[in-house]
Design a protein around this motif. Structure first.
Motif, mmCIF file in Angstrom:
data_model
loop_
_atom_site.group_PDB
_atom_site.id
_atom_site.type_symbol
_atom_site.label_atom_id
_atom_site.label_comp_id
_atom_site.label_asym_id
_atom_site.label_seq_id
_atom_site.Cartn_x
_atom_site.Cartn_y
_atom_site.Cartn_z
ATOM 1 N N HIS A 1 1.894 -3.158 -5.333
ATOM 2 C CA HIS A 1 3.276 -4.010 -4.217
ATOM 3 C C HIS A 1 2.062 -5.061 -5.216
ATOM 4 C CE1 HIS A 1 -1.037 -3.936 -2.118
ATOM 5 N NE2 HIS A 1 -1.237 -4.706 -2.630
ATOM 6 N N MET B 1 -1.780 -5.735 11.073
ATOM 7 C CA MET B 1 -0.223 -4.769 10.590
ATOM 8 C C MET B 1 -0.506 -4.438 11.906
ATOM 9 S SD MET B 1 -1.820 -4.907 7.298
ATOM 10 C CE MET B 1 -1.723 -3.657 6.666
ATOM 11 N N PHE C 1 -4.877 -8.907 7.786
ATOM 12 C CA PHE C 1 -4.552 -7.574 7.025
ATOM 13 C C PHE C 1 -3.586 -7.404 8.916
ATOM 14 C CE2 PHE C 1 -6.112 -7.850 3.110
ATOM 15 C CZ PHE C 1 -4.723 -8.296 2.635
ATOM 16 N N ARG D 1 3.000 -8.560 1.504
ATOM 17 C CA ARG D 1 3.345 -8.098 0.251
ATOM 18 C C ARG D 1 4.488 -7.263 0.429
ATOM 19 N NH1 ARG D 1 -2.453 -5.314 1.108
ATOM 20 N NH2 ARG D 1 -1.614 -4.939 2.819
ATOM 21 N N GLU E 1 -11.140 -0.090 -3.127
ATOM 22 C CA GLU E 1 -10.844 0.632 -2.541
ATOM 23 C C GLU E 1 -9.560 1.395 -3.312
ATOM 24 O OE1 GLU E 1 -9.729 -3.015 -0.480
ATOM 25 O OE2 GLU E 1 -8.245 -3.431 -1.607
ATOM 26 N N ALA E 2 -8.194 1.848 -2.178
ATOM 27 C CA ALA E 2 -7.541 2.080 -2.587
ATOM 28 C C ALA E 2 -7.001 3.765 -3.902
ATOM 29 C CB ALA E 2 -6.501 1.452 -3.119
ATOM 30 N N THR F 1 -4.802 -8.386 -3.607
ATOM 31 C CA THR F 1 -4.877 -6.841 -3.892
ATOM 32 C C THR F 1 -4.325 -5.950 -4.090
ATOM 33 O OG1 THR F 1 -3.634 -6.327 -1.683
ATOM 34 C CG2 THR F 1 -5.454 -7.075 -1.546
ATOM 35 N N HIS G 1 -2.711 -1.937 -5.116
ATOM 36 C CA HIS G 1 -3.198 -0.636 -4.220
ATOM 37 C C HIS G 1 -1.184 0.364 -5.245
ATOM 38 C CE1 HIS G 1 -3.559 0.958 -0.389
ATOM 39 N NE2 HIS G 1 -2.954 1.631 -1.379
ATOM 40 N N ILE H 1 -11.588 3.475 5.141
ATOM 41 C CA ILE H 1 -9.795 2.750 5.227
ATOM 42 C C ILE H 1 -9.025 3.967 4.263
ATOM 43 C CG2 ILE H 1 -10.419 1.150 6.379
ATOM 44 C CD1 ILE H 1 -9.763 0.157 2.898
ATOM 45 N N ASP H 2 -8.101 3.598 3.661
ATOM 46 C CA ASP H 2 -7.109 4.003 2.353
ATOM 47 C C ASP H 2 -7.330 6.071 2.344
ATOM 48 O OD1 ASP H 2 -6.732 1.645 2.301
ATOM 49 O OD2 ASP H 2 -7.581 0.944 0.102
ATOM 50 N N SER I 1 1.761 0.206 4.109
ATOM 51 C CA SER I 1 2.074 -0.581 5.284
ATOM 52 C C SER I 1 2.643 -1.840 5.501
ATOM 53 C CB SER I 1 0.557 -1.113 5.017
ATOM 54 O OG SER I 1 -0.621 -0.885 4.270
ATOM 55 N N ASP J 1 0.843 -1.523 0.514
ATOM 56 C CA ASP J 1 -0.139 0.334 -0.415
ATOM 57 C C ASP J 1 0.532 1.076 -0.039
ATOM 58 O OD1 ASP J 1 -1.687 -2.103 0.181
ATOM 59 O OD2 ASP J 1 -2.641 -1.250 2.731
ATOM 60 N N TRP K 1 -3.648 -0.308 8.407
ATOM 61 C CA TRP K 1 -4.141 -0.248 6.693
ATOM 62 C C TRP K 1 -3.365 1.108 6.225
ATOM 63 C CZ3 TRP K 1 -8.443 -3.480 5.254
ATOM 64 C CH2 TRP K 1 -8.916 -4.856 6.157
ATOM 65 N N ASP K 2 -2.896 1.023 5.033
ATOM 66 C CA ASP K 2 -2.758 2.286 4.587
ATOM 67 C C ASP K 2 -2.952 3.447 4.865
ATOM 68 O OD1 ASP K 2 -2.076 3.802 2.089
ATOM 69 O OD2 ASP K 2 -4.677 3.865 2.140
HETATM 70 O O1 FUB Z 1 -3.363 -3.764 3.451
HETATM 71 C C1 FUB Z 1 -4.931 -3.521 4.251
HETATM 72 C C2 FUB Z 1 -5.649 -3.496 2.717
HETATM 73 O O2 FUB Z 1 -5.409 -3.877 1.688
HETATM 74 C C3 FUB Z 1 -5.207 -1.719 1.969
HETATM 75 O O3 FUB Z 1 -5.772 -0.502 2.945
HETATM 76 C C4 FUB Z 1 -6.258 -1.772 0.800
HETATM 77 O O4 FUB Z 1 -6.083 -0.776 0.270
HETATM 78 C C5 FUB Z 1 -5.432 -2.684 0.026
HETATM 79 O O5 FUB Z 1 -4.270 -2.424 0.032
#
Ligand code: FUB
Length: 324
Positions: A289, A49, A47, A301, A223-224, A272, A274, A136-137, A31, A16, A85-86
């Motif tokens: 990625h 993180m 995910f 990733r 998304e993204a 995913t 991004h 998100i994002d 991320s 991301d 996340w991102d």
């Molecule tokens: O990395 C977690 C989520 O996966 C991101 O927020 C999305 O955009 C996708 O890449």
């Protein structure tokens, strides 16, 4: 088109990428994926993180990439639940503002802000998430008049389907078939960069006839988000999630509507996709990625960069993502 690509951080799993040029260098805000052992599901629990690193370079395709270390961790954030996340970073009046999505203790995503005097951090989080923030994002774009806009949103695990008109709904649902797709969101940031200056608005992507892309269109928003300007036009780009493309649409102002133009990147190895798009030293780059180094593990990733090209009409030349 197949293009020479570079893995930027071969020693770790990063995803991301949000990328900006600060003080003449390229700064990468990814991320940080890791093998947390959480099983894969449509909610994105895998995910999981827990921190962010920052990277920088002054030679995108061949130069050394410096790891500035951990700059923010889940446990630094007073309202933390889980899952960093991102993120993205913007610069204004001598300060760097990191915007990050994280679940609170009720497992609801919000956007937080953390501040630093330096692009490489570390970043100190504000005590509370941004009022009225959800999903998100975040991708923050500075327009030429000095206004800052945040583009955001993601469906499924990103929880965007839980909101209509910026209010949480009791029974989340996604549009289907020929219904207009659920749009991403854009909001102008307040002068202090810590709040929204207005209610978020839908980012509508329309076809050549001005009709919103439908929920069943493989090129609809998932998304993204990213925003960049090229030859005075606004390029809104995004991931289509379960159909695995990076696509873009253009408009004449930061709010849109944006007219669908095409695919930037065909599917990569991994679920995913991004990205961010940045100009540096006269060339344009697509940072993204894929999961080739982890042999296809969705949650592990690796950061990649390729040069991006436009044709004479400003159309982005589609890059081959490499998936079979
Ligand atoms: O990395 C977690 C989520 O996966 C991101 O927020 C999305 O955009 C996708 O890449």
């Amino acid at each position: 088109m197949k293009k020479e690509a570079r893995y930027l951080v071969p020693g770790d799993y990063m995803a991301d990428p949000s990328v900006h040029v600060f003080n003449g260098k390229v700064y990468i805000y990814p991320s940080h994926d890791w093998e947390s052992g959480v099983p894969e599901n449509d909610n994105g629990d895998h995910f999981n993180m827990k921190d962010y690193h920052v990277f920088s370079t002054d030679d995108v395709m061949h130069g050394e990439v410096t790891d500035h270390g951990v700059v923010l961790r889940v446990e630094d954030v007073p309202w933390a639940g889980r899952q960093l996340w991102d993120c993205d970073v913007a610069f204004k009046d001598g300060k760097y503002y990191m915007y990050f999505p994280m679940k609170d203790r009720n497992d609801v995503f919000h956007m937080g802000v953390a501040i630093s005097d330096r692009p490489e951090g570390p970043f100190t989080p504000q005590p509370d998430p941004i009022k009225g923030s959800y999903s998100i994002d975040p991708a923050v774009f500075r327009d030429d008049d000095g206004s800052y806009y945040m583009y955001f949103g993601g469906i499924w695990g990103g929880q965007l389907q839980r909101y209509r008109d910026n209010k949480a709904v009791e029974h989340p649902s996604l549009p289907e078939g020929d219904e207009p797709a659920l749009p991403g969101r854009v909001v102008r940031l307040a002068d202090d960069m810590l709040e929204f200056a207005e209610e978020p608005k839908p980012v509508v992507v329309v076809d050549a006839d001005g009709k919103p892309l439908t929920a069943s269109d493989p090129h609809r928003f998932f998304e993204a988000s990213w925003m960049h300007k090229y030859n005075g036009k606004y390029y809104f780009s995004y991931s289509t999630g379960d159909t695995h493309f990076l696509c873009y649409a253009t408009g004449d102002n930061p709010y849109g509507p944006f007219t669908y133009q095409g695919v930037i990147l065909t599917p990569v190895v991994g679920w995913t996709t991004h990205h961010s798009i940045v100009e540096y030293k006269g060339k344009w780059y697509l940072f993204h990625h894929d999961c080739v180094p982890s042999n296809g593990k969705t949650w592990l990733r690796s950061l990649k960069v390729v040069e991006l090209e436009y044709d004479a009409d400003g159309k982005i030349i589609t890059i081959d993502g490499g998936a079979e």
